[in-house]
Design a protein around this motif. Structure first.
Motif, PDB file in Angstrom:
ATOM      1  N   UNK A   1     -21.939  27.433  -7.320  1.00 32.37           N
ATOM      2  CA  UNK A   1     -22.680  28.252  -6.357  1.00 32.37           C
ATOM      3  C   UNK A   1     -21.799  28.489  -5.130  1.00 32.37           C
ATOM      4  N   UNK A   2     -22.275  29.339  -4.232  1.00 31.76           N
ATOM      5  CA  UNK A   2     -21.558  29.605  -2.994  1.00 31.76           C
ATOM      6  C   UNK A   2     -21.384  28.303  -2.210  1.00 31.76           C
ATOM      7  N   UNK A   3     -22.444  27.532  -2.096  1.00 30.27           N
ATOM      8  CA  UNK A   3     -22.392  26.277  -1.347  1.00 30.27           C
ATOM      9  C   UNK A   3     -21.399  25.293  -1.965  1.00 30.27           C
ATOM     10  N   UNK A   4     -21.431  25.150  -3.282  1.00 33.84           N
ATOM     11  CA  UNK A   4     -20.517  24.244  -3.969  1.00 33.84           C
ATOM     12  C   UNK A   4     -19.060  24.693  -3.799  1.00 33.84           C
ATOM     13  N   UNK A   5     -18.832  26.000  -3.880  1.00 34.43           N
ATOM     14  CA  UNK A   5     -17.483  26.539  -3.730  1.00 34.43           C
ATOM     15  C   UNK A   5     -16.959  26.307  -2.315  1.00 34.43           C
ATOM     16  N   UNK A   6     -17.818  26.525  -1.322  1.00 35.36           N
ATOM     17  CA  UNK A   6     -17.435  26.247   0.075  1.00 35.36           C
ATOM     18  C   UNK A   6     -17.058  24.783   0.241  1.00 35.36           C
ATOM     19  N   UNK A   7     -17.837  23.889  -0.345  1.00 36.73           N
ATOM     20  CA  UNK A   7     -17.551  22.455  -0.258  1.00 36.73           C
ATOM     21  C   UNK A   7     -16.236  22.110  -0.943  1.00 36.73           C
ATOM     22  N   UNK A   8     -15.991  22.700  -2.129  1.00 32.50           N
ATOM     23  CA  UNK A   8     -14.749  22.436  -2.858  1.00 32.50           C
ATOM     24  C   UNK A   8     -13.525  22.885  -2.072  1.00 32.50           C
TER      25      UNK A   8
ATOM     26  N   UNK B   1     -13.464  23.558   1.181  1.00 30.57           N
ATOM     27  CA  UNK B   1     -13.540  23.114   2.584  1.00 30.57           C
ATOM     28  C   UNK B   1     -13.440  24.294   3.548  1.00 30.57           C
ATOM     29  N   UNK B   2     -14.193  25.357   3.226  1.00 29.94           N
ATOM     30  CA  UNK B   2     -14.226  26.552   4.073  1.00 29.94           C
ATOM     31  C   UNK B   2     -15.666  26.939   4.366  1.00 29.94           C
ATOM     32  N   UNK B   3     -15.842  27.800   5.359  1.00 30.08           N
ATOM     33  CA  UNK B   3     -17.191  28.258   5.709  1.00 30.08           C
ATOM     34  C   UNK B   3     -17.647  29.346   4.735  1.00 30.08           C
ATOM     35  N   UNK B   4     -18.923  29.595   4.767  1.00 30.62           N
ATOM     36  CA  UNK B   4     -19.529  30.650   3.955  1.00 30.62           C
ATOM     37  C   UNK B   4     -18.927  32.011   4.319  1.00 30.62           C
ATOM     38  N   UNK B   5     -18.750  32.245   5.626  1.00 28.92           N
ATOM     39  CA  UNK B   5     -18.192  33.518   6.099  1.00 28.92           C
ATOM     40  C   UNK B   5     -16.774  33.714   5.566  1.00 28.92           C
ATOM     41  N   UNK B   6     -15.962  32.654   5.591  1.00 32.98           N
ATOM     42  CA  UNK B   6     -14.585  32.730   5.087  1.00 32.98           C
ATOM     43  C   UNK B   6     -14.585  33.005   3.584  1.00 32.98           C
ATOM     44  N   UNK B   7     -15.509  32.394   2.860  1.00 38.73           N
ATOM     45  CA  UNK B   7     -15.618  32.619   1.416  1.00 38.73           C
ATOM     46  C   UNK B   7     -15.877  34.091   1.121  1.00 38.73           C
TER      47      UNK B   7
ATOM     48  N   UNK C   1     -11.446  30.464 -12.053  1.00 36.41           N
ATOM     49  CA  UNK C   1     -11.115  31.367 -10.945  1.00 36.41           C
ATOM     50  C   UNK C   1     -10.773  30.567  -9.694  1.00 36.41           C
ATOM     51  N   UNK C   2     -11.547  29.519  -9.424  1.00 33.93           N
ATOM     52  CA  UNK C   2     -11.295  28.659  -8.265  1.00 33.93           C
ATOM     53  C   UNK C   2      -9.943  27.953  -8.430  1.00 33.93           C
ATOM     54  N   UNK C   3      -9.667  27.462  -9.644  1.00 29.60           N
ATOM     55  CA  UNK C   3      -8.396  26.782  -9.898  1.00 29.60           C
ATOM     56  C   UNK C   3      -7.220  27.740  -9.711  1.00 29.60           C
ATOM     57  N   UNK C   4      -7.346  28.980 -10.196  1.00 30.17           N
ATOM     58  CA  UNK C   4      -6.290  29.982 -10.020  1.00 30.17           C
ATOM     59  C   UNK C   4      -6.065  30.276  -8.548  1.00 30.17           C
ATOM     60  N   UNK C   5      -7.166  30.388  -7.800  1.00 29.18           N
ATOM     61  CA  UNK C   5      -7.058  30.655  -6.363  1.00 29.18           C
ATOM     62  C   UNK C   5      -6.301  29.530  -5.669  1.00 29.18           C
ATOM     63  N   UNK C   6      -6.678  28.294  -5.963  1.00 28.42           N
ATOM     64  CA  UNK C   6      -6.017  27.144  -5.349  1.00 28.42           C
ATOM     65  C   UNK C   6      -4.524  27.129  -5.730  1.00 28.42           C
ATOM     66  N   UNK C   7      -4.230  27.446  -6.969  1.00 29.85           N
ATOM     67  CA  UNK C   7      -2.843  27.488  -7.428  1.00 29.85           C
ATOM     68  C   UNK C   7      -2.018  28.569  -6.759  1.00 29.85           C
TER      69      UNK C   7
END
Length: 85
Positions: free
Chosen positions: A35-42, A44-50, A74-80
């Motif tokens: 979810x948006x909240x889980x992704x923000x937590x993973x 470590x960014x704000x909802x607005x930044x996401x 997708x999250x893993x690719x972004x982090x990479x």
């Protein structure tokens, strides 16, 4: 032909096809959806930044109804793709 689908706790689906008395199994790897909240937590960014990352094309999301979700791959690719400083 019968199709039987089993769900596994490790986020893989096993599909068994029975055709003319013969069985064959296929394992489908599926991404976990965050979810948006889980992704923000993973991340470590704000909802607005996401949402800025989505708007800028850096991070892709999927929609189910009105719900915005993010695939684990997708999250893993972004982090990479992030540059280390």
């Amino acid at each position: 032909m019968y199709i039987i689908v089993y769900s596994c706790p490790n986020v893989k689906a096993k599909t068994t096809y029975i055709d003319n008395g013969r069985r064959s199994c296929i394992y489908l790897a599926m991404d976990r959806l965050y979810t948006v909240k889980e992704t923000c937590n993973l991340l470590k960014i704000s909802r607005a930044k996401l949402y800025l990352l989505i708007k800028g094309g850096s991070l892709r999301s999927v929609k189910i109804g009105k719900k915005t979700l993010f695939k684990e791959s997708t999250i893993q690719r972004f982090i990479g793709s992030l540059k280390e400083t």
